[in-house]
Design a protein around this motif. Structure first.
Motif, PDB file in Angstrom:
ATOM      1  N   LEU A  17       0.914  -1.113  -0.108  1.00  0.00           N
ATOM      2  CA  LEU A  17       0.067  -0.061   0.037  1.00  0.00           C
ATOM      3  C   LEU A  17       0.799   1.296   0.080  1.00  0.00           C
ATOM      4  CD1 LEU A  17      -2.680   0.424   2.642  1.00  0.00           C
ATOM      5  CD2 LEU A  17      -1.336   2.403   2.044  1.00  0.00           C
ATOM      6  N   PHE A  18       0.526   2.194  -0.916  1.00  0.00           N
ATOM      7  CA  PHE A  18       1.547   3.501  -1.090  1.00  0.00           C
ATOM      8  C   PHE A  18       0.486   4.761  -0.679  1.00  0.00           C
ATOM      9  CE2 PHE A  18       2.946  -0.105  -3.376  1.00  0.00           C
ATOM     10  CZ  PHE A  18       4.313  -0.047  -3.207  1.00  0.00           C
ATOM     11  N   GLU A  19       1.231   5.416   0.286  1.00  0.00           N
ATOM     12  CA  GLU A  19       0.557   6.905   0.700  1.00  0.00           C
ATOM     13  C   GLU A  19       1.191   7.792   1.169  1.00  0.00           C
ATOM     14  OE1 GLU A  19      -1.982   5.847   4.127  1.00  0.00           O
ATOM     15  OE2 GLU A  19      -0.684   4.774   5.125  1.00  0.00           O
ATOM     16  N   ALA A  20       0.870   9.073   1.119  1.00  0.00           N
ATOM     17  CA  ALA A  20       1.725   9.939   1.807  1.00  0.00           C
ATOM     18  C   ALA A  20       1.449   9.744   3.216  1.00  0.00           C
ATOM     19  CB  ALA A  20       0.849  11.489   1.200  1.00  0.00           C
ATOM     20  N   ILE A  21       2.367  10.526   4.028  1.00  0.00           N
ATOM     21  CA  ILE A  21       2.587  10.122   5.348  1.00  0.00           C
ATOM     22  C   ILE A  21       1.398  11.101   6.063  1.00  0.00           C
ATOM     23  CG2 ILE A  21       4.913   9.357   5.512  1.00  0.00           C
ATOM     24  CD1 ILE A  21       5.247  12.053   7.207  1.00  0.00           C
ATOM     25  N   HIS A  22       1.166  12.325   5.286  1.00  0.00           N
ATOM     26  CA  HIS A  22       0.201  13.278   5.991  1.00  0.00           C
ATOM     27  C   HIS A  22      -1.384  12.866   6.006  1.00  0.00           C
ATOM     28  CE1 HIS A  22      -1.239  14.378   2.284  1.00  0.00           C
ATOM     29  NE2 HIS A  22      -0.131  14.519   1.545  1.00  0.00           N
ATOM     30  N   GLY A  23      -2.121  13.389   6.755  1.00  0.00           N
ATOM     31  CA  GLY A  23      -3.503  13.044   6.800  1.00  0.00           C
ATOM     32  C   GLY A  23      -4.269  13.657   5.872  1.00  0.00           C
ATOM     33  N   SER A  24      -5.879  13.789   6.047  1.00  0.00           N
ATOM     34  CA  SER A  24      -6.525  14.419   5.030  1.00  0.00           C
ATOM     35  C   SER A  24      -6.735  15.961   5.178  1.00  0.00           C
ATOM     36  CB  SER A  24      -7.903  13.622   5.460  1.00  0.00           C
ATOM     37  OG  SER A  24      -8.248  13.830   6.792  1.00  0.00           O
ATOM     38  N   ALA A  25      -5.878  16.613   6.120  1.00  0.00           N
ATOM     39  CA  ALA A  25      -5.903  17.911   6.311  1.00  0.00           C
ATOM     40  C   ALA A  25      -7.266  18.501   6.043  1.00  0.00           C
ATOM     41  CB  ALA A  25      -4.904  18.531   5.190  1.00  0.00           C
ATOM     42  N   PRO A  26      -8.282  18.548   6.947  1.00  0.00           N
ATOM     43  CA  PRO A  26      -9.324  19.107   6.808  1.00  0.00           C
ATOM     44  C   PRO A  26      -9.307  20.466   6.626  1.00  0.00           C
ATOM     45  CG  PRO A  26      -9.456  17.833   8.694  1.00  0.00           C
ATOM     46  CD  PRO A  26      -8.114  17.476   8.013  1.00  0.00           C
ATOM     47  N   ASP A  27      -8.424  21.244   7.248  1.00  0.00           N
ATOM     48  CA  ASP A  27      -8.471  22.631   7.348  1.00  0.00           C
ATOM     49  C   ASP A  27      -7.989  23.349   6.028  1.00  0.00           C
ATOM     50  OD1 ASP A  27      -5.705  21.582   7.489  1.00  0.00           O
ATOM     51  OD2 ASP A  27      -4.853  23.032   8.636  1.00  0.00           O
ATOM     52  N   ILE A  28      -7.526  22.520   5.062  1.00  0.00           N
ATOM     53  CA  ILE A  28      -7.432  23.152   3.637  1.00  0.00           C
ATOM     54  C   ILE A  28      -7.930  22.440   2.759  1.00  0.00           C
ATOM     55  CG2 ILE A  28      -5.143  24.352   4.311  1.00  0.00           C
ATOM     56  CD1 ILE A  28      -3.866  21.981   2.616  1.00  0.00           C
ATOM     57  N   ALA A  29      -8.972  21.295   3.116  1.00  0.00           N
ATOM     58  CA  ALA A  29      -9.487  20.619   1.850  1.00  0.00           C
ATOM     59  C   ALA A  29     -10.312  21.555   1.184  1.00  0.00           C
ATOM     60  CB  ALA A  29     -10.490  19.552   2.750  1.00  0.00           C
ATOM     61  N   GLY A  30     -10.429  21.104  -0.059  1.00  0.00           N
ATOM     62  CA  GLY A  30     -11.486  21.663  -1.204  1.00  0.00           C
ATOM     63  C   GLY A  30     -10.989  23.001  -1.614  1.00  0.00           C
ATOM     64  N   ARG A  31      -9.740  23.366  -0.960  1.00  0.00           N
ATOM     65  CA  ARG A  31      -9.243  25.039  -1.695  1.00  0.00           C
ATOM     66  C   ARG A  31      -8.054  24.777  -2.747  1.00  0.00           C
ATOM     67  NH1 ARG A  31      -7.300  27.418   3.879  1.00  0.00           N
ATOM     68  NH2 ARG A  31      -6.481  28.940   2.432  1.00  0.00           N
ATOM     69  N   GLY A  32      -7.843  23.457  -2.946  1.00  0.00           N
ATOM     70  CA  GLY A  32      -7.031  23.420  -4.340  1.00  0.00           C
ATOM     71  C   GLY A  32      -5.515  23.682  -3.865  1.00  0.00           C
ATOM     72  N   ILE A  33      -5.131  23.897  -2.594  1.00  0.00           N
ATOM     73  CA  ILE A  33      -3.912  24.304  -2.469  1.00  0.00           C
ATOM     74  C   ILE A  33      -2.827  23.406  -1.886  1.00  0.00           C
ATOM     75  CG2 ILE A  33      -4.648  26.722  -2.239  1.00  0.00           C
ATOM     76  CD1 ILE A  33      -4.457  26.214   0.936  1.00  0.00           C
ATOM     77  N   ALA A  34      -3.269  21.998  -1.604  1.00  0.00           N
ATOM     78  CA  ALA A  34      -2.624  21.060  -0.868  1.00  0.00           C
ATOM     79  C   ALA A  34      -1.178  20.641  -1.985  1.00  0.00           C
ATOM     80  CB  ALA A  34      -3.546  19.770  -0.623  1.00  0.00           C
ATOM     81  N   ASN A  35      -0.276  20.290  -1.222  1.00  0.00           N
ATOM     82  CA  ASN A  35       0.948  19.690  -1.796  1.00  0.00           C
ATOM     83  C   ASN A  35       0.752  18.468  -1.888  1.00  0.00           C
ATOM     84  OD1 ASN A  35       3.631  19.080  -2.504  1.00  0.00           O
ATOM     85  ND2 ASN A  35       4.462  20.126  -0.855  1.00  0.00           N
ATOM     86  N   PRO A  36       0.974  18.107  -3.582  1.00  0.00           N
ATOM     87  CA  PRO A  36       0.598  16.713  -3.704  1.00  0.00           C
ATOM     88  C   PRO A  36       1.668  15.945  -3.877  1.00  0.00           C
ATOM     89  CG  PRO A  36       0.588  17.860  -5.792  1.00  0.00           C
ATOM     90  CD  PRO A  36       0.858  18.791  -4.760  1.00  0.00           C
ATOM     91  N   SER A  37       2.908  16.296  -3.331  1.00  0.00           N
ATOM     92  CA  SER A  37       4.212  15.890  -3.354  1.00  0.00           C
ATOM     93  C   SER A  37       4.386  14.425  -2.587  1.00  0.00           C
ATOM     94  CB  SER A  37       5.587  16.730  -2.812  1.00  0.00           C
ATOM     95  OG  SER A  37       5.486  17.885  -3.787  1.00  0.00           O
ATOM     96  N   GLY A  38       3.746  14.281  -1.522  1.00  0.00           N
ATOM     97  CA  GLY A  38       3.850  13.144  -0.759  1.00  0.00           C
ATOM     98  C   GLY A  38       3.119  11.981  -1.420  1.00  0.00           C
ATOM     99  N   MET A  39       2.130  12.293  -1.812  1.00  0.00           N
ATOM    100  CA  MET A  39       1.267  11.274  -2.970  1.00  0.00           C
ATOM    101  C   MET A  39       2.189  11.047  -3.970  1.00  0.00           C
ATOM    102  SD  MET A  39      -1.488   9.862  -2.380  1.00  0.00           S
ATOM    103  CE  MET A  39      -2.268   8.684  -3.202  1.00  0.00           C
ATOM    104  N   ILE A  40       2.669  11.976  -4.862  1.00  0.00           N
ATOM    105  CA  ILE A  40       3.398  11.815  -5.814  1.00  0.00           C
ATOM    106  C   ILE A  40       4.630  10.821  -5.645  1.00  0.00           C
ATOM    107  CG2 ILE A  40       5.138  12.641  -7.674  1.00  0.00           C
ATOM    108  CD1 ILE A  40       3.020  15.248  -7.554  1.00  0.00           C
ATOM    109  N   LEU A  41       5.367  10.971  -4.392  1.00  0.00           N
ATOM    110  CA  LEU A  41       6.706  10.423  -3.997  1.00  0.00           C
ATOM    111  C   LEU A  41       6.072   8.886  -3.617  1.00  0.00           C
ATOM    112  CD1 LEU A  41       8.841  12.768  -2.510  1.00  0.00           C
ATOM    113  CD2 LEU A  41       9.035  11.908  -4.993  1.00  0.00           C
ATOM    114  N   SER A  42       4.844   8.754  -3.312  1.00  0.00           N
ATOM    115  CA  SER A  42       4.469   7.360  -2.639  1.00  0.00           C
ATOM    116  C   SER A  42       4.232   6.789  -4.119  1.00  0.00           C
ATOM    117  CB  SER A  42       3.085   7.539  -2.199  1.00  0.00           C
ATOM    118  OG  SER A  42       3.253   8.368  -0.818  1.00  0.00           O
ATOM    119  N   ALA A  43       3.466   7.257  -5.139  1.00  0.00           N
ATOM    120  CA  ALA A  43       3.325   6.691  -6.550  1.00  0.00           C
ATOM    121  C   ALA A  43       4.611   5.954  -7.152  1.00  0.00           C
ATOM    122  CB  ALA A  43       2.555   7.582  -7.342  1.00  0.00           C
ATOM    123  N   VAL A  44       5.757   7.077  -6.854  1.00  0.00           N
ATOM    124  CA  VAL A  44       7.311   6.785  -7.457  1.00  0.00           C
ATOM    125  C   VAL A  44       7.578   5.441  -6.653  1.00  0.00           C
ATOM    126  CG1 VAL A  44       9.388   7.253  -7.401  1.00  0.00           C
ATOM    127  CG2 VAL A  44       7.588   8.851  -8.109  1.00  0.00           C
TER     128      VAL A  44
END
Ligand code: NAD
Length: 484
Positions: free
Chosen positions: A259-286
């Motif tokens: 299973l591959f996943e970013a280490i961060h959580g769902s960050a509800p404080d910034i959800a839906g604003r389109g500003i999250a950093n996708p790097s953790g998810m990208i490096l998990s996919a790598v």
């Protein structure tokens, strides 16, 4: 060209769909040879009344593809909900959680430009077993379960990974000065396995000073292997030190699935604003691409991502005023990576992936159970719910002793309060009464304990649980009371 490899993909909760969709766009643009199947996990599944957060169709997909790329999931606090993350890791036997953290200085500001550490975290045991009980009005219990196979598998995996990645040192962190049996097992297995890796430097640190050193001089660490809870905390510290928790990916590896996943959580404080950093998810996919045998695509995406950082493409979490231009939105950052596919970084170290050897997993996953030890029953700890002080309890408990079992101590939250307790000790309504064999041979039968429990019931004492005391090949399998 080989057939695309089916992978299960869960978009996740909160910022999950934003960072996962951005990652899928990059995978498609890089011609990753994958066939993603979307599965539903987390909040939407909970709301349908499935308290595990995983529906049967998701299980079917994940067990068939054996690879899951997963966005972060919200675990509702309290209530009857179990964490989907923990359920997936345990149900699929994903015993190793691998979390690299690397600094990208000067392109991402950090106080620790030389940080380059891999935290290898045990993933199935420890306090995360989730075995919790309310035992009295005042006391809750969470069982910390540590097993020899659990320790051996993660420690062997960490050493094999360190060697395969050309690392030089493996540091083990535990609290074995306090938890001598559970954490003590982990550190002793570490010392045993280290003997098979004379080419690697090894060290053990108590977790508190280890965490302090990691926060202060992370460059002194290379690979860290540790228990589940400590690893969870250390890997967040390491990721944050590189500039943001949003930068780190992870792999959860088992012998049957990954299973591959970013280490961060769902960050509800910034959800839906389109500003999250996708790097953790990208490096998990790598990491996933390397795992499924597509090191060429993994290398291309990782290098394009490094180029984007070098060119000052930053999401808000790592954007500094000194940086050029405005912070990029999640989709703009993904587009910047896609634009740079095929390029290599100029200053940052170029990424190069080789087909992942599954040898280290296979070797670590094989645990050979040794011959059973000689186990002798020598006593019992009876836990009692009692509202008064030790002076009121001890005469009543002493009356329960007989010629086979004698009362050796009473503790409250682990501290001896009888015999010779201190009046200063604060007592809750939760006592442990230790009975030990008074027979000449030193051992007793289970029936002696059943009879003791019956005498306790007749005495009108409210017992919560009985924990047997045993020796294993003559070595006591229980800790002394504090002050005993
Ligand atoms: P979090 O990681 O979601 O957020 C912590 C802080 O980091 C927040 O300020 C957030 O805005 C920021 N942050 C996190 N990821 C970011 C990103 N990609 N880009 C920019 N900023 C980012 O931790 P939390 O708030 O403690 O947890 C929120 C929820 O996530 C909880 O329900 C928790 O259980 C869950 N969680 C899930 C996972 C997982 O799915 N593996 C891991 C940790 C927490």
């Amino acid at each position: 060209m080989s057939n695309p490899i089916p992978i299960s993909v869960a978009l996740g909760d909160g910022i999950g769909p934003e960072v996962t969709r951005a990652t899928l766009q990059i995978l498609a643009a890089a011609d990753a040879r994958i066939a993603p199947e979307e599965v539903e996990l987390g909040e939407r599944v909970y709301r349908r009344g499935i308290s595990s957060g995983v529906d049967p169709a998701a299980w079917e997909s994940i067990r068939r593809t054996r690879v899951l790329l997963k966005g972060p999931l919200t675990t509702p606090q309290g209530g009857g909900f179990k964490s989907v993350n923990v359920t997936l890791r345990k149900a699929l036997g994903l015993f190793a959680n691998v979390r690299p953290a690397v600094s990208y200085s000067p392109f991402v500001s950090t106080l620790h430009p030389k940080l380059d550490v891999i935290v290898v975290r045990e993933n199935e045991e420890d306090l995360y077993a989730g075995i919790e009980h309310r035992q009295t009005d005042e006391v809750m219990q969470c069982l910390k379960l540590i097993s020899r196979p659990g320790c051996e598998r993660i420690v062997r995996y960490a050493f094999a990974l360190a060697r395969a990645h050309g690392r030089r040192k493996v540091t083990c962190m535990t609290k074995d000065n306090i938890m001598k049996m559970t954490d003590g097992l982990f550190s002793s297995v570490f010392r045993e396995v280290a003997r098979d890796y004379p080419d690697l430097a090894t060290e053990h640190m108590i977790i508190d000073i280890g965490a302090a050193r990691l926060a202060d001089t992370p460059e002194r660490f290379d690979v860290i292997v540790t228990l589940n809870l400590y690893g969870d905390i250390l890997s967040d510290i390491a990721a944050q030190l590189t500039g943001s928790v949003g930068l780190a990916g992870s792999a959860n590896i088992g012998s049957q699935a990954a299973l591959f996943e970013a280490i961060h959580g769902s960050a509800p404080d910034i959800a839906g604003r389109g500003i999250a950093n996708p790097s953790g998810m990208i490096l998990s996919a790598v990491m996933m691409l390397s795992h499924i045998g597509q090191p060429d695509i993994a290398t291309a995406i990782h290098n394009a991502w490094l180029c984007a950082l070098e060119d000052g493409c930053h999401t808000a979490d790592i954007h500094r005023q000194a940086a050029v231009g405005r912070p990029l939105r999640t989709d703009e950052f993904a587009a910047a990576i896609i634009d740079r596919l095929g390029q290599a970084p100029q200053a940052l170290r170029k990424a190069v992936y080789h087909a992942e050897s599954s040898g280290s997993v296979a070797a670590a996953a094989q645990y050979e159970r040794p011959a059973p030890l000689h186990k002798a029953l020598v006593g019992v700890d009876l836990f009692v719910h009692f509202r008064g002080g030790p002076g009121g309890l001890s005469p009543r408990v002493q009356r329960l002793a007989n010629d086979r079992l004698k009362l050796s101590m009473i503790t409250n939250r682990g501290v001896k309060v009888w015999p010779d307790g201190l009046p200063e000790t604060f007592c809750t309504d939760h006592y442990r009464c230790r009975f030990q064999a008074s027979t000449p041979t030193g051992d007793i039968q289970q029936n002696d304990i059943i009879e003791l429990l019956q005498r306790m019931q007749h005495e009108g004492l409210d017992f919560i649980k009985a924990e047997t005391l045993c020796t294993f090949d003559g070595v006591p399998g229980y800790a002394l009371g504090q002050g005993q």
